[in-house]
Design a protein around this motif. Structure first.
Motif, mmCIF file in Angstrom:
data_model
loop_
_atom_site.group_PDB
_atom_site.id
_atom_site.type_symbol
_atom_site.label_atom_id
_atom_site.label_comp_id
_atom_site.label_asym_id
_atom_site.label_seq_id
_atom_site.Cartn_x
_atom_site.Cartn_y
_atom_site.Cartn_z
ATOM 1 N N LYS A 1 6.662 13.262 -32.640
ATOM 2 C CA LYS A 1 6.920 11.617 -32.723
ATOM 3 C C LYS A 1 7.528 11.083 -30.997
ATOM 4 O O LYS A 1 7.193 10.366 -30.719
ATOM 5 C CB LYS A 1 7.966 11.358 -33.644
ATOM 6 C CG LYS A 1 8.301 10.271 -33.807
ATOM 7 C CD LYS A 1 8.523 9.682 -35.021
ATOM 8 C CE LYS A 1 8.910 7.778 -34.683
ATOM 9 N NZ LYS A 1 10.013 7.236 -35.701
ATOM 10 N N MET A 2 8.536 12.764 -30.528
ATOM 11 C CA MET A 2 9.368 12.022 -29.349
ATOM 12 C C MET A 2 8.590 12.003 -28.345
ATOM 13 O O MET A 2 8.814 12.040 -27.307
ATOM 14 C CB MET A 2 10.466 13.191 -29.511
ATOM 15 C CG MET A 2 11.374 13.296 -28.277
ATOM 16 S SD MET A 2 12.718 11.645 -28.348
ATOM 17 C CE MET A 2 13.615 13.152 -30.137
ATOM 18 N N LYS A 3 7.773 12.345 -27.837
ATOM 19 C CA LYS A 3 5.858 12.635 -27.511
ATOM 20 C C LYS A 3 5.822 11.241 -26.539
ATOM 21 O O LYS A 3 4.883 11.040 -26.095
ATOM 22 C CB LYS A 3 5.098 13.284 -27.914
ATOM 23 C CG LYS A 3 4.309 13.505 -26.231
ATOM 24 C CD LYS A 3 5.585 15.381 -25.595
ATOM 25 C CE LYS A 3 4.629 15.592 -24.698
ATOM 26 N NZ LYS A 3 5.537 16.878 -23.623
ATOM 27 N N ILE A 4 6.029 10.446 -28.403
ATOM 28 C CA ILE A 4 5.913 9.047 -27.376
ATOM 29 C C ILE A 4 6.700 8.150 -27.794
ATOM 30 O O ILE A 4 6.387 6.812 -27.415
ATOM 31 C CB ILE A 4 4.544 8.241 -28.912
ATOM 32 C CG1 ILE A 4 5.761 8.291 -29.807
ATOM 33 C CG2 ILE A 4 2.769 9.671 -28.805
ATOM 34 C CD1 ILE A 4 4.576 7.974 -31.282
ATOM 35 N N VAL A 5 7.699 8.706 -27.434
ATOM 36 C CA VAL A 5 8.814 7.375 -26.882
ATOM 37 C C VAL A 5 8.719 6.604 -25.778
ATOM 38 O O VAL A 5 8.980 5.235 -25.711
ATOM 39 C CB VAL A 5 10.292 8.251 -26.912
ATOM 40 C CG1 VAL A 5 10.406 8.376 -28.239
ATOM 41 C CG2 VAL A 5 10.479 8.879 -26.706
ATOM 42 N N TYR A 6 8.025 7.278 -24.865
ATOM 43 C CA TYR A 6 8.169 6.370 -23.207
ATOM 44 C C TYR A 6 7.080 5.286 -23.881
ATOM 45 O O TYR A 6 7.336 5.184 -22.993
ATOM 46 C CB TYR A 6 8.063 7.365 -22.406
ATOM 47 C CG TYR A 6 7.596 7.260 -20.884
ATOM 48 C CD1 TYR A 6 8.609 6.320 -20.663
ATOM 49 C CD2 TYR A 6 6.249 6.978 -20.729
ATOM 50 C CE1 TYR A 6 8.057 5.323 -19.529
ATOM 51 C CE2 TYR A 6 6.244 7.080 -19.384
ATOM 52 C CZ TYR A 6 7.050 5.861 -18.308
ATOM 53 O OH TYR A 6 6.557 5.683 -17.066
ATOM 54 N N PRO A 7 5.776 5.963 -23.716
ATOM 55 C CA PRO A 7 4.714 5.382 -24.048
ATOM 56 C C PRO A 7 5.030 3.838 -24.654
ATOM 57 O O PRO A 7 4.673 2.677 -24.199
ATOM 58 C CB PRO A 7 3.097 5.866 -24.352
ATOM 59 C CG PRO A 7 4.084 7.487 -24.890
ATOM 60 C CD PRO A 7 4.869 7.802 -23.894
#
Length: 218
Positions: free
Chosen positions: A175-181
């Motif tokens: 889930k952390m992979k999409i916090v920026y987008p």
């Protein structure tokens, strides 16, 4: 061959849970828990699944079980502070923080920061997050927490930079992979969000959460 069956179930749960498909994981997680009650990784994954499905009491129970069996489990401690939603849960989280034996660790400091942020004690939160980053400068969780702190301080540029760092450091299919987008999309930068997702998920086509963001036009 029971152990082989448990290994297969664990792998399936991990594959389904991390890309963001907790309903699939939930259908299997009960089995390894019954087969091996002290298998803490499965218990903690079950706790996260309960939380994702809207069952906070069960999630808290599983997290406390893990901490009782493994008092220095920082992941369980941090999770417990993240699901606080009332006085009873607050007491449980504070007691767990008190009992935690390894206080100079990133997970402990992040758990402390989460409780401080809930009380809007931003000074204490920043102290704990800064300590977590000193202990592990490449912790995506610490960078995400700093981003959230910046948001509370209305520092959008600081938040953006920290969210991006967290996503860059995060493991694939988490889930952390999409916090920026997600942050970019919510601020009207759908093109930037899509470009980031495209470049980071080309090798992980079964990443459910990223695919969902892309299909909804971020």
């Amino acid at each position: 061959h029971c152990w082989q069956g448990r290994v297969a179930i664990r792998r399936l749960c991990k594959l389904w849970f991390e890309p963001g498909a907790p309903h699939k994981a939930a259908s299997l997680l009960i089995n390894p828990r019954e087969l091996s009650p002290n298998e803490l990784a499965s218990r903690l994954r079950l706790a996260r699944t309960y939380s994702a499905l809207g069952h906070p009491a069960e999630a808290k129970s599983e997290a406390l079980f893990v901490l009782q069996d493994s008092p220095a489990n920082g992941e369980a401690l941090m999770f417990l502070t993240e699901i606080v939603f009332g006085p009873e849960e607050t007491r449980a989280a504070e007691q767990a923080l008190e009992k935690f034996p390894e206080k100079d660790t990133p997970m402990y400091q992040l758990a402390v920061s989460h409780m401080a942020m809930r009380k809007l004690d931003l000074t204490a939160a920043k102290t704990a997050i800064t300590r977590a980053l000193l202990l592990d400068a490449e912790s995506p969780e610490a960078h995400e927490r700093m981003a959230l702190l910046y948001l509370l301080q209305k520092d959008s540029s600081g938040a953006k930079a920290e969210f991006r760092t967290a996503a860059e450091l995060a493991s694939p299919r988490t889930k952390m992979k999409i916090v920026y987008p997600e942050y970019e999309a919510r601020n009207g930068e759908a093109g930037t969000a899509k470009k980031f997702l495209d470049s980071r998920t080309s090798k992980t086509p079964n990443f459910v959460m990223a695919r969902y963001l892309l299909t909804r036009g971020t």
